[in-house]
Write an enzyme that holds these catalytic residues in place. Structure first.
Site, PDB file in Angstrom:
ATOM      1  N   SER A  52     -21.662  14.970 -13.074  1.00 51.41           N
ATOM      2  CA  SER A  52     -21.730  16.036 -12.061  1.00 51.41           C
ATOM      3  C   SER A  52     -20.486  16.272 -11.226  1.00 51.41           C
ATOM      4  O   SER A  52     -20.413  17.268 -10.525  1.00 51.41           O
ATOM      5  CB  SER A  52     -22.912  15.783 -11.132  1.00 51.41           C
ATOM      6  N   SER A  54     -23.766  18.912 -11.388  1.00 46.60           N
ATOM      7  CA  SER A  54     -24.537  19.434 -10.276  1.00 46.60           C
ATOM      8  C   SER A  54     -23.712  19.666  -9.008  1.00 46.60           C
ATOM      9  O   SER A  54     -24.185  20.328  -8.095  1.00 46.60           O
ATOM     10  CB  SER A  54     -25.688  18.466  -9.967  1.00 46.60           C
ATOM     11  N   LYS A  72     -20.783  17.339  -0.653  1.00 51.63           N
ATOM     12  CA  LYS A  72     -22.007  17.685  -1.396  1.00 51.63           C
ATOM     13  C   LYS A  72     -23.227  17.398  -0.536  1.00 51.63           C
ATOM     14  O   LYS A  72     -23.257  16.399   0.201  1.00 51.63           O
ATOM     15  CB  LYS A  72     -22.053  16.871  -2.699  1.00 51.63           C
TER      16      LYS A  72
HETATM   17  N1  GLN Z   1     -26.522  16.938 -15.917  1.00 50.25           N
HETATM   18  C1  GLN Z   1     -26.859  15.563 -15.701  1.00 50.25           C
HETATM   19  C2  GLN Z   1     -28.275  15.458 -15.199  1.00 50.25           C
HETATM   20  O1  GLN Z   1     -28.877  16.479 -14.976  1.00 50.25           O
HETATM   21  C3  GLN Z   1     -25.910  14.917 -14.740  1.00 50.25           C
HETATM   22  C4  GLN Z   1     -26.223  15.215 -13.335  1.00 50.25           C
HETATM   23  C5  GLN Z   1     -25.411  14.417 -12.358  1.00 50.25           C
HETATM   24  O2  GLN Z   1     -24.402  13.803 -12.698  1.00 50.25           O
HETATM   25  N2  GLN Z   1     -25.912  14.380 -11.126  1.00 50.25           N
HETATM   26  O3  GLN Z   1     -28.813  14.396 -15.053  1.00 50.25           O
END
Ligand code: GLN
Length: 433
Positions: free
Chosen positions: A127, A103, A28
């Site tokens: 994510s 994400s 990532k």
């Molecule tokens: N959807 C969640 C957020 O926007 C989780 C994102 C993540 O785990 N990086 O904070």
């Protein structure tokens, strides 16, 4: 057609030998790679090239893995569909009209499409598990402190862990074996002493890949009923069918209810945005980030660098987080959210007294169409209802494919006690049988 799973495609060769020799891994793009740009999905870091490797990247190289590129992601990890990336959305390989989740959407899509054998993502509030569920692959969010965060660009540091993604539970667990362990460079990685006073770590005696043995007879699963209520019926049906296959293998299921979960999404977003507003203050075009090269006073220069460098969702969160932390509002929002977090932790402890592991659908919905959820941030936040409580409680969880609904993948989430990765891996491997 390309899925747009990678922001930068560049090969980084690891050692000649090791447990991951001959294996390709997508990383990532918020995980630092020495000499290879690391954008966090943001225009702000379009030309940022880290001078060092994250600890997990060092471990990948030592294990003989070949890194094939930096995976696309929601900007700074803020989102659940990978549509907030400054480098364009990623398509779901199962159905290219749909989002891959986020994400870590690039990481999961790359694995599901066979563009990499394995991937690393980061999970602040789901994510890793969310895109694993939407793309039909396996994703693990480790207990807070199991894996080093050194070199992970922080979004909400008290919540996030780097986690592995793969096509099978065993392969995903084997990647966890490689990245888990103590790290003197990161004070948030767990550090214990054994009976003789020697340094140790929960991963020292663990063999995560070996735990994928499907041997679940006599295990009790607590089904969190609160998280079934709002879910799509098609998801609930697939979830129920997966539980039936587990019961056929000697698992007992009981129902558990956690009253605090009603407040988890609100608490998560107050904490995540507050931490983000502080963590992202360093991107001012001077210390880090695109400067734009403006003349004039420093305040204008900072403001213009941030206006140009950050996308809409990141700005929204910095504004809300700054507000939540400001004098006069701190007790009303941030402190209350911390109280709710403590309550969620206690509720999970109680539930895990009644069952070995807990289960929910990973996502309450099927993967949305591309573009469908972008103009309704609140709807997007609610999609995280089943994943964010786990981060608030610092617990481990895994998402494993649990069949399909209307041709789209459904994920089953298993949540374990602190450092109980082996238990959730074992049950997840039985789901595959
Ligand atoms: N959807 C969640 C957020 O926007 C989780 C994102 C993540 O785990 N990086 O904070």
């Amino acid at each position: 057609m390309s899925l747009n799973a990678f922001i930068t495609e560049e090969t980084i060769e690891g050692a000649d030998d090791g447990p991951l020799a001959g294996t390709t891994v997508a990383v990532k793009d918020n995980i630092s790679t020495e000499g290879v740009r690391t954008t966090c999905g943001s225009a702000m870091l379009e030309s940022y090239v880290p001078p060092y490797d994250a600890t997990v990247v060092e471990r990948l190289k030592d294990a003989g893995a070949t890194i094939v590129g930096k995976a696309n992601m929601d900007e700074f990890g803020m989102g659940g569909t990978t549509e907030t990336s400054a480098y364009g959305a990623v398509k779901n390989p199962v159905d290219e009209s749909r989002v891959p989740g986020g994400s870590s959407g690039g990481s999961a899509a790359a694995v599901a499409a066979g563009e990499a054998d394995l991937a690393l993502g980061s999970d602040t509030g789901g994510s890793v598990r969310n895109p694993a569920a939407f793309c039909g692959v396996v994703g693990i969010k480790p207990t807070y402190g199991l894996v080093s965060r050194y070199g992970l660009v922080a979004y909400a540091n008290s919540l996030e862990q780097i986690g592995p993604i793969g096509t099978t539970v065993e392969e995903t667990a084997a990647l966890l074996d490689v990245v888990a362990g103590p790290d003197p460079k990161d004070g948030t990685t767990r550090f214990d002493r054994d009976g003789d006073g020697d340094a140790t770590h929960p991963a020292a005696d663990a063999d995560y890949a070996a735990a994928a043995d499907g041997d679940v007879d006599g295990t009790t699963i607590g089904v969190i009923t609160d998280l079934l209520d709002g879910a799509d019926d098609r998801v609930v049906d697939a979830f129920g069918a997966a539980l039936d296959t587990l019961r056929a293998q000697g698992i007992e299921t009981v129902e558990v209810s956690l009253d605090s979960l009603e407040h988890a999404v609100q608490a998560y977003y107050v904490i995540a945005m507050s931490e983000a507003s502080s963590n992202l203050a360093r991107f001012d075009g001077v210390r880090y980030g695109q400067s734009g090269g403006y003349e004039g006073n420093w305040n204008d220069a900072f403001a213009r660098a941030r206006e140009e460098g950050f996308g809409e969702e990141v700005k929204r969160r910095i504004l809300l987080g700054t507000y939540a932390l400001s004098a006069g509002y701190h007790d009303k929002y941030y402190k209350k959210a911390q109280d709710a977090r403590a309550w969620v932790k206690r509720d999970f402890d109680d539930a895990l007294d009644q069952a070995d592991v807990l289960a929910t659908p990973t996502m309450p919905v099927l993967p949305p169409e591309l573009g469908e959820s972008l103009d309704d941030p609140l709807q997007l936040y609610l999609m995280d209802a089943n994943t964010v409580p786990v981060n608030l409680a610092n617990l481990p969880a895994i998402s494993v494919p649990a069949g399909e609904a209307d041709g789209l993948p459904v994920g089953l989430q298993l949540i374990g006690p602190k450092f109980g990765e082996e238990s959730i891996i074992r049950v997840a491997s039985a789901v595959e049988h």
